[in-house]
Structures are given as C-alpha cells and as structure tokens.
Design an enzyme around this catalytic site. Structure first.
Site, PDB file in Angstrom:
ATOM      1  CG  ASP A  14      21.914  43.527 -43.485  1.00 45.87           C
ATOM      2  OD1 ASP A  14      20.926  43.378 -44.343  1.00 45.87           O
ATOM      3  OD2 ASP A  14      22.838  43.828 -43.701  1.00 45.87           O
ATOM      4  CG  HIS A  15      15.989  44.864 -44.113  1.00 45.16           C
ATOM      5  ND1 HIS A  15      16.580  45.884 -44.356  1.00 45.16           N
ATOM      6  CD2 HIS A  15      15.155  44.722 -45.245  1.00 45.16           C
ATOM      7  CE1 HIS A  15      16.468  46.360 -45.254  1.00 45.16           C
ATOM      8  NE2 HIS A  15      15.681  45.913 -46.143  1.00 45.16           N
TER       9      HIS A  15
ATOM     10  CG  HIS B 178      21.109  46.206 -47.227  1.00 41.68           C
ATOM     11  ND1 HIS B 178      20.773  45.664 -45.801  1.00 41.68           N
ATOM     12  CD2 HIS B 178      20.479  47.281 -47.135  1.00 41.68           C
ATOM     13  CE1 HIS B 178      19.998  46.398 -45.052  1.00 41.68           C
ATOM     14  NE2 HIS B 178      19.666  47.472 -45.992  1.00 41.68           N
TER      15      HIS B 178
HETATM   16  C1  BG6 Z   1      17.405  50.299 -45.917  1.00 42.46           C
HETATM   17  C2  BG6 Z   1      18.021  51.435 -46.331  1.00 42.46           C
HETATM   18  O1  BG6 Z   1      18.556  49.529 -44.917  1.00 42.46           O
HETATM   19  O2  BG6 Z   1      17.332  49.398 -47.023  1.00 42.46           O
HETATM   20  C3  BG6 Z   1      17.023  51.946 -47.302  1.00 42.46           C
HETATM   21  O3  BG6 Z   1      18.573  52.340 -45.257  1.00 42.46           O
HETATM   22  C4  BG6 Z   1      16.667  50.915 -48.581  1.00 42.46           C
HETATM   23  O4  BG6 Z   1      17.606  53.244 -47.844  1.00 42.46           O
HETATM   24  C5  BG6 Z   1      16.328  49.896 -47.909  1.00 42.46           C
HETATM   25  O5  BG6 Z   1      15.680  51.703 -49.305  1.00 42.46           O
HETATM   26  C6  BG6 Z   1      16.199  48.753 -48.964  1.00 42.46           C
HETATM   27  O6  BG6 Z   1      15.457  47.717 -48.618  1.00 42.46           O
HETATM   28  P1  BG6 Z   1      14.601  46.446 -49.390  1.00 42.46           P
HETATM   29  O7  BG6 Z   1      14.248  45.392 -48.566  1.00 42.46           O
HETATM   30  O8  BG6 Z   1      13.465  47.541 -49.807  1.00 42.46           O
HETATM   31  O9  BG6 Z   1      15.549  46.083 -50.617  1.00 42.46           O
END
Ligand code: BG6
Length: 509
Positions: free
Chosen positions: A195-196, A258
């Site tokens: 989960d990034h 997230h």
């Molecule tokens: C991804 C989603 O996991 O996270 C996207 O699939 C979203 O829809 C993105 O835009 C948001 O990531 P960050 O790091 O830009 O907040």
C-alpha cells in the site's frame, strides 16, 4: 528553521541482500514511473545490493536489449534525483526480458532459465523478489504458477518474496479468496501486500508521533478526543483510468487500503514491540473493531457522490460521466464520506469521519483530531461555544506538517480570546531528497521486514468494515447518489452528515 531539539535515534541502514527483482507487468506505467526510479534512489543511497539484476516479464514482444534501452531512456524522465551513471549501472547493469503470458505455465520455464543464468553470472545468491505489477486479475494465477513451478520455493538459505499490488480484492469474499489462494502456495512471510501510503514519510511518522512521545498517549482516547476526521482529497480527475475506475469507485479504490492504513495507525493500541507482527496485529485488531453497520445504518452513515463539470485549479473539467470509457449513465461514486465507530474501550462514542474524492478543490491528505471543548464558560466575554476548537492536525500531503490549534488571549486590557495555531513543518527541519515513495517499501521487502505491509487478517478486516456500504449501495435507489461540482469541497450531503452531529468538515485548503 533548522535543527531539532533532541537526540536523534538513527539506525544506519545496510545494503539489502543480493537479489533479482522480477517484475510482472513490466511494460506498464508503474515500472517506468515508480519502481525503477525507486530502485535508482536506493542505489544512490547505497542501499541496493551490488549483486543485483532486474527481469521484466510482459506479454508484448520485446527483447532484453530493447527493454534495457527503454528503461535507460525513461529513467532520466522519471528520476526524482540527478542522474549518476554509476548508480544507473547498478540498477540497469543486468536487465533481462521474458516475453510471455503470465497465465501460461510455459512462461515460468523461461523465467526459471533466465533466473538460473543470472544467478550464476551475477551472484544474486538465489534471492528473488517477484513484483506483481499486473492488473489484479493476474495476482492469483501468477501466485499459483510461481508456486507450481517451484520458482518461489525458499531453499538453501535463499529467500523468495512476492509483492502484490493493490487492489487486493474487490470485496470481502474476493479478498478472502485471494488470501486463501496465495497462502495455499506461499507462507505469510513471503507475501508483501503493498500500500503505497505506507511509503509516505508522514504516514510512517504517525507511529513515531504516537509512540515515541509520552505526551499524546494519555489523552489519545474517548475521554479527551471528541471526533476524528480523515480526508484524502484529490484534485485529479479520473482521466484516462475510466474503465478501471468505473468498475471500482472511490470506496473500493481508496478506503479499505489508503484511508484504513491511516485510520489504523491513528487508532491502534500501542504495540508491545516495534516489530512486524506486533504492529500488524495491532492494526488488524482495530480494523476488526470497526462497528459493522446494518443496511439502514450504512445508508444513513455514508454519502456517495459523482462530480459534475466544473473548474479545478482554473482548469475546466468535464463531468465524470463524460470521461472516456465511463458509462454515460454510470452510478459509480467518485466521492465517498463515511461515519464509522470503533467498538473498543479507547474509542467508544468517538466518531471517525472519513472522506475521499476526485476532482475536489485541492489535493490534501490530512488527519484532524478534535479534542473536547473546555467544560465551562470561565471567560465572561467568550462563551464556550465561541471558543476556537482544539485540533491536532497531521498534514500528510502536500503540506507535510503537524499543527495544534488552541485559544490564546488577544493582547489588550480585557480578556478577549482568539484561536491561534502552531505548526511544525517537515521541510523546516528535514531535507529529504525527493523520492517516489516506493523506496522504503521495496527496501523493506528486500531485507524481509514486513512492518509496513498489511497482513491477511488486516486486509480482510478492512474489507469486512466496508462491505456493509457496498451491499447497501448496491440495493439503494439511484437517487441516493449525490453530485458535486468539480473543484468544490464535495457534496452538500457530506456537510449534512456532520451537521447532523453538530460538526463540520475542515475546509479543503
Ligand atoms: C491509488 C488510487 O491507489 O492512489 C488512485 O488507485 C489515487 O485513484 C492514488 O489517485 C492516490 O495516491 P497519492 O499518493 O497521489 O495520494
């Protein structure tokens, strides 16, 4: 402002074990934009092993030479730091490409032959990191083939690990099925569900803020906290991701992953040790304590909405339904707001309000913790309800900061009170080199530390908590889908959700 006030506690990181990274879905965006630039940053920091190789696997026809050239060309475009040729050489010095369908067993024979050759020539000691950067339909079949082919069998002291991208399932049943499949082949400690958001410094810092300071824990509970807001607002539209997004929606795309990662770090019990199992158990436990809502409760405690045409950051934005590959009568939500309760002693009666959406006024990820009001009107001129509210805010992006909002006396002969704030900004203290956010996650996987990776039980607890909303919405009349103007703060129904409880969202800055 620079410099801290106290001692630093730093454990010097060592280079990861020698290994080969095998990326499935190698021709996709993720490889070029994030994975290779992240490997490059690890090389710059001296954390990538000297014995390192990269194998790309994809359906499209290409060759090792062409794939390597492609990566050499794209790296300067997506690198977050200056290009240093020796670091480039370390990442891309040994690149191979295997053309094949990941659903076809024969592909794994080819991968095995490449691995054997590279391991012999490059001295990567048989350690393999398989990165599943494919569409989600590929996760289970690739996992099965890796198991059946023996490529992921850990033997002779060599480790074999599998990183699975999100989304991990599309509901509770599919997440369970995927866990069951993968756990039938691999051990839990070989599976890294990425989960990034956990790669973001400010998300990781939630744990440090809570557990490295004695200040917060005594007040981190229902006796002192009145409610919590978690906002993940995006100004981005759905753009070119219409077909994925229309089948997914904001809830599935963002909440079980997230938003729940953030929520679990905010709400978990202090773990007994800063170690993968203790932390992952604590996070899973708190997600498991989210109250499951009946159909009527789920409808009353949620708002789903879709954006109409508008202006975001001065750009004209078409309505969601006009996005390429989106059905013109789509009822997929691009915004969701939820009210959740956590059934445990710490959080009983403390609502958690969550919201996330596309095409909103600005990009802003923030946690806001609202403390209880002073109990009596001690100051004649300022009744309790006119005092500023006490918020502790954790800015995750783009403003990485921690803020405290409280009341102070306005200078003058009478006691007049006004709201003030104090803000700690990361950039004032720390000068981190720009990164992709994947560095720590990849490095942790290479050293076998799963602290930032949710376990099977955590993933399933997350889906269990959102399942009542998915079920209730499926049967709900179409007119329960609200709308909002692109570039706004979201639908008025989301304001009403909080207004019902006498509260309001913090503005999206
Ligand atoms: C991804 C989603 O996991 O996270 C996207 O699939 C979203 O829809 C993105 O835009 C948001 O990531 P960050 O790091 O830009 O907040």
């Amino acid at each position: 402002m620079t410099g801290g006030t106290g001692a630093k506690t730093a454990a010097a990181a060592r280079p990861a074990d020698p290994c080969t990274v095998v990326i499935f879905g190698a021709s996709g965006d993720l490889t070029h934009r994030l994975l290779v630039p992240a490997l490059y940053n690890l090389a710059v920091e001296g954390l990538l092993p000297k014995a390192f190789a990269l194998i790309g696997v994809a359906r499209s026809h290409s060759s090792s030479e062409a794939f390597a050239a492609d990566l050499h060309n794209s790296l300067p475009k997506f690198a977050t730091r200056d290009i240093d040729q020796s670091a480039v050489q370390q990442v891309l010095g040994c690149v191979a490409y295997v053309q094949g369908d990941p659903a076809d067993g024969a592909t794994y024979g080819k991968i095995g032959r490449e691995l054997a050759r590279i391991e012999r020539e490059r001295g990567t000691q048989g350690n393999r990191l398989f990165y599943l950067a494919t569409p989600p339909a590929g996760f289970a079949p690739i996992g099965c083939h890796l198991g059946e082919s023996g490529l992921a069998r850990q033997e002779n002291g060599a480790w074999r690990r599998v990183v699975v991208e999100k989304p991990f399932g599309t509901d509770l049943a599919s997440a369970r099925a995927l866990n069951r499949k993968l756990l039938g082949i691999l051990d839990e400690d070989q599976i890294f569900r990425i989960d990034h958001y956990l790669g973001k410094e400010t998300v990781q810092n939630i744990m440090v803020l809570r557990f490295a300071n004695g200040l917060f824990e005594p007040i981190w509970n229902r006796h002192h906290i009145e409610h919590i807001q978690i906002t993940v607002a995006e100004s981005l539209t759905v753009g070119r991701r219409g077909s994925f997004y229309d089948a997914t929606g904001a809830l599935r795309d963002m909440v079980p992953s997230h938003l729940f990662q953030i929520l679990s770090l905010i709400a978990m019990e202090p773990p007994s040790r800063f170690a993968a199992d203790a932390v992952r158990a604590g996070k899973a436990q708190v997600l498991d304590a989210i109250q499951l809502q009946s159909r009527d409760e789920a409808l009353a405690n949620s708002v789903r909405a879709q954006y109409d045409a508008g202006y975001v950051e001065n750009r004209a934005v078409a309505a969601y339904r006009e996005t390429p590959d989106v059905k013109p009568d789509s009822t997929t939500e691009t915004y969701v707001a939820l009210k959740l309760m956590i059934d445990n002693w710490r959080w009983a009666q403390v609502p958690f309000y969550l919201r996330t959406g596309k095409a909103l006024r600005a990009k802003q990820t923030e946690v806001a913790i609202k403390f209880k009001q002073a109990p009596i009107a001690m100051f004649r001129n300022t009744p309790v309800d006119r005092l500023a509210e006490n918020f502790l805010t954790i800015g995750i992006q783009p403003n990485e900061c921690i803020g405290l909002e409280f009341n102070a006396k306005i200078p003058g002969p009478s006691i007049t009170i006004g709201g003030v704030s104090m803000t700690f900004k990361y950039e004032d203290y720390f000068h981190a080199a720009p990164s992709t956010g994947y560095e720590t996650l990849i490095y942790d996987c290479m050293i076998g530390d799963a602290i930032l990776y949710p376990r099977a039980d955590g993933i399933e607890a997350g889906w269990r908590a959102v399942q009542p909303f998915l079920d209730a919405w499926r049967e709900a009349p179409a007119d329960t889908l609200a709308s909002y103007r692109a570039g706004s703060d979201g639908p008025k129904e989301a304001d009403e959700l909080l207004a019902r409880d006498g509260r309001r969202w913090r503005p999206i800055a």
